[in-house]
Design a protein around this motif. Structure first.
Motif, PDB file in Angstrom:
ATOM      1  N   ARG A  20       0.841  -1.276  -0.031  1.00 36.76           N
ATOM      2  CA  ARG A  20      -0.021  -0.051   0.007  1.00 36.76           C
ATOM      3  C   ARG A  20       1.016   1.117  -0.009  1.00 36.76           C
ATOM      4  O   ARG A  20       0.620   2.260  -0.638  1.00 36.76           O
ATOM      5  CB  ARG A  20      -0.821  -0.016   1.407  1.00 36.76           C
ATOM      6  N   GLU A  82      -5.118  -6.563   2.790  1.00 39.58           N
ATOM      7  CA  GLU A  82      -4.464  -5.509   3.647  1.00 39.58           C
ATOM      8  C   GLU A  82      -4.112  -4.417   2.686  1.00 39.58           C
ATOM      9  O   GLU A  82      -4.461  -3.209   3.114  1.00 39.58           O
ATOM     10  CB  GLU A  82      -2.896  -5.736   4.281  1.00 39.58           C
ATOM     11  N   LYS A  85      -8.575  -2.267  -0.918  1.00 43.58           N
ATOM     12  CA  LYS A  85     -10.166  -1.938  -0.472  1.00 43.58           C
ATOM     13  C   LYS A  85     -11.285  -2.558  -1.151  1.00 43.58           C
ATOM     14  O   LYS A  85     -12.148  -3.140  -0.978  1.00 43.58           O
ATOM     15  CB  LYS A  85     -10.264  -0.413   0.026  1.00 43.58           C
ATOM     16  N   ASP A  86     -11.168  -2.026  -2.678  1.00 41.24           N
ATOM     17  CA  ASP A  86     -12.187  -2.359  -3.580  1.00 41.24           C
ATOM     18  C   ASP A  86     -12.739  -3.822  -3.547  1.00 41.24           C
ATOM     19  O   ASP A  86     -11.636  -4.643  -3.920  1.00 41.24           O
ATOM     20  CB  ASP A  86     -12.033  -1.616  -4.858  1.00 41.24           C
ATOM     21  N   ASP A 143      -6.665   0.384  -7.097  1.00 36.21           N
ATOM     22  CA  ASP A 143      -7.706   0.689  -6.042  1.00 36.21           C
ATOM     23  C   ASP A 143      -7.305   2.186  -5.482  1.00 36.21           C
ATOM     24  O   ASP A 143      -8.255   2.774  -4.959  1.00 36.21           O
ATOM     25  CB  ASP A 143      -7.117  -0.236  -4.766  1.00 36.21           C
TER      26      ASP A 143
END
Ligand SMILES: Nc1ncnc2c1ncn2[C@@H]1O[C@H](COP(=O)(O)OP(=O)(O)O)[C@@H](O)[C@H]1O
Ligand SMILES: N[C@@H](CC(=O)OP(=O)(O)O)C(=O)O
Length: 466
Positions: A20, A82, A85-86, A143
């Motif tokens: 991320r 982790e 999100k989508d 994302d």
């Protein structure tokens, strides 16, 4: 708007939070730049894949393969959950992971039943790390709202010869990469390390080869800079795991960086700089966990400050092979025969030294090739000219690197003076005529101490004397 290649190594994409973080870093930089991302496998995955392949070939059990693949699956699924999100992207990525790992499991079972592991199979197996990481990282970018698609090295255009484990890119790679990736659409994510041969088989560029992939892509698509994102604040004066006071080198020449990687500095793949040199593209090494730090800039000769010594390196996986015998004195052609025999056995020679008495020739080679090298030499010299062939694996190569030692007298004196004072026995010495490095062999047990002493001798921890 600059065109940048961003290569993220295994330590930068080791888990969901790091993936991320990389996504956000790329998103921030993509506002003002055109970016191509090159990713390695999640940290440690390539080693694990290879370990499981070796155990499978060596009488391993099918049940253990299932356990290994399950562990790998959990690690990747957890990382993507982790990092993304989508729900749509999550679903798609889970399917990719499951499908790729089911293929991998079948390949392992084949190896297990056959009890055979060819270089071609090793490349195929070790490719899965990057082939899992690239779709995930590309999914993270989507994302975060960027446009992105992922490519394997072969799909992007990196085509090598069929030298499995150490593929050499063919010249057409440059045209293929540029025709397939340009014009850039969003942020493409390309697997590092892996490529394809002309028959479509997966090949690899050697361990740590993602740096090389990034540099090839950069040269092919006319990048303004190539950035290697690592877990250190750039190229340091030595391995920070040996000397904790190792300092960042702000600017270094292509040549010095190549010498450092050739002599064991794991921070760069030894061939990573070649394509960048070809097009004169500056290379930056930066820390993923401290992106504001300027890191190290690698540029052409002359642009970097010419310290006498910039760095000390250590190469561990080597062996010292010596052929000796009084019959060698004055007998022409011994060296030529020895080197031809080693070349025919595919042995890569790192250092060479011949005693002035001509009674011995020593070579340093990669440790995994030591046995093949000894067999080749014994087959070449069955007579009494060469009395003894000895092999010592308990050795390491230490090197000092710096363009400023060219024409500076006394550097060798300082290097070996420091070794003498520290009572470190030097087994073999070599200095290239380019005078960009002095390298020597010591026993493994004394190697780290040698690095520490030289780092201190040249004041590298304070950046003072040099
Ligand atoms: N001179 C050096 N400068 C920086 N790192 C070095 C040097 N020599 C060895 N290393 C090691 O190389 C590692 C390279 O960083 P890493 O992030 O693991 O690379 P990659 O991201 O390509 O896997 C560092 O963690 C460090 O321990
Ligand atoms: N995953 C490959 C290629 C690579 O370059 O990895 P890293 O960037 O983590 O050194 C390897 O472990 O060899």
């Amino acid at each position: 708007m600059a065109r940048l290649i961003m290569k993220f190594g295994g330590s930068s994409v080791a888990d969901g939070a790091k993936l991320r973080n990389v996504g956000e870093l790329v998103k921030g930089l993509s506002e003002d730049n055109e970016i191509v991302v090159v990713t390695s496998a999640l940290g440690g995955v390539t080693d694990d894949l290879l370990q499981c392949a070796r155990t499978s070939a060596d009488g391993g059990k099918v049940e253990d393969i299932a356990t290994f693949v399950d562990r790998l699956s959990k690690r990747h699924i957890q990382a993507l959950m982790e990092a993304v999100k989508d729900p749509e992207i999550l679903k798609e990525l889970k399917e990719v992971v499951i499908q790729r790992l089911s293929e991998l499991e079948k390949a392992y079972i084949g190896i297990c039943y056959l009890g055979e592991l060819s270089p071609r199979s090793i490349d195929r197996i070790s490719s899965y790390g990057e082939r899992l990481a690239a779709p995930i990282l590309s999914g993270v970018l989507r994302d975060l709202g960027l446009k992105s698609r992922h490519y394997t090295g072969g799909e992007a255009g990196i085509i090598t010869n069929s030298d499995y484990g150490n593929g050499k890119p063919l010249e057409k790679t440059y045209d293929l990469l540029s025709s397939r990736l340009v014009p850039l659409e969003g942020v493409p994510v390309v697997t590092g390390f892996i490529a394809e041969d002309e028959r479509g088989n997966i090949t690899t560029l050697g361990r740590g080869g993602s740096d090389f992939s990034a540099s090839l892509i950069g040269a092919a698509i006319g990048a303004d800079e190539i950035w290697f994102w690592k877990d250190t604040t750039g190229v340091l004066t030595t391995d920070p795991r040996i000397v904790s006071e190792a300092k960042n080198i702000p600017v270094i020449s292509y040549r010095e960086a190549m010498e450092m990687s050739y002599f064991g500095a794991k921070v760069l793949h030894p061939r990573a700089i070649e394509p960048a040199i070809r097009k004169g593209i500056p290379v930056r090494v930066k820390c993923t966990f401290d992106p504001q730090d300027p890191g190290t800039l690698i540029v052409k000769e002359g642009a970097a400050k010419e310290d006498v010594i910039k760095a000390v390196t250590l190469s561990r996986n080597v062996a010292l092979l010596t052929i000796s015998g009084a019959g060698m004195i004055g007998t022409p052609g011994i060296a030529a025969r020895a080197f031809a025999a080693l070349a025919n056995a595919g042995v890569n020679i790192i250092m060479i030294s011949q005693g002035s008495s001509e009674a011995n020739i020593s070579v340093v080679i990669d440790e995994p090739q030591a046995e093949a090298a000894e067999i080749a030499l014994r087959a070449e010299f069955p007579t009494t000219i060469v009395r003894e062939i000895s092999r010592n694996k308990d050795v390491a190569v230490v090197a000092v690197v710096g363009a400023g030692m060219v024409g500076t007298p006394g550097v060798a004196g300082r290097v070996f003076g420091a070794m003498g004072r520290s009572k470190i026995n030097v087994l073999m010495i070599s200095q290239g005529s380019s005078e960009h490095n002095i390298s020597f062999v010591v026993s493994m047990g004394e190697a780290e101490r040698a690095v520490l002493e030289l780092h201190r001798e040249f004041g590298l921890e304070s950046g003072a004397k040099r």
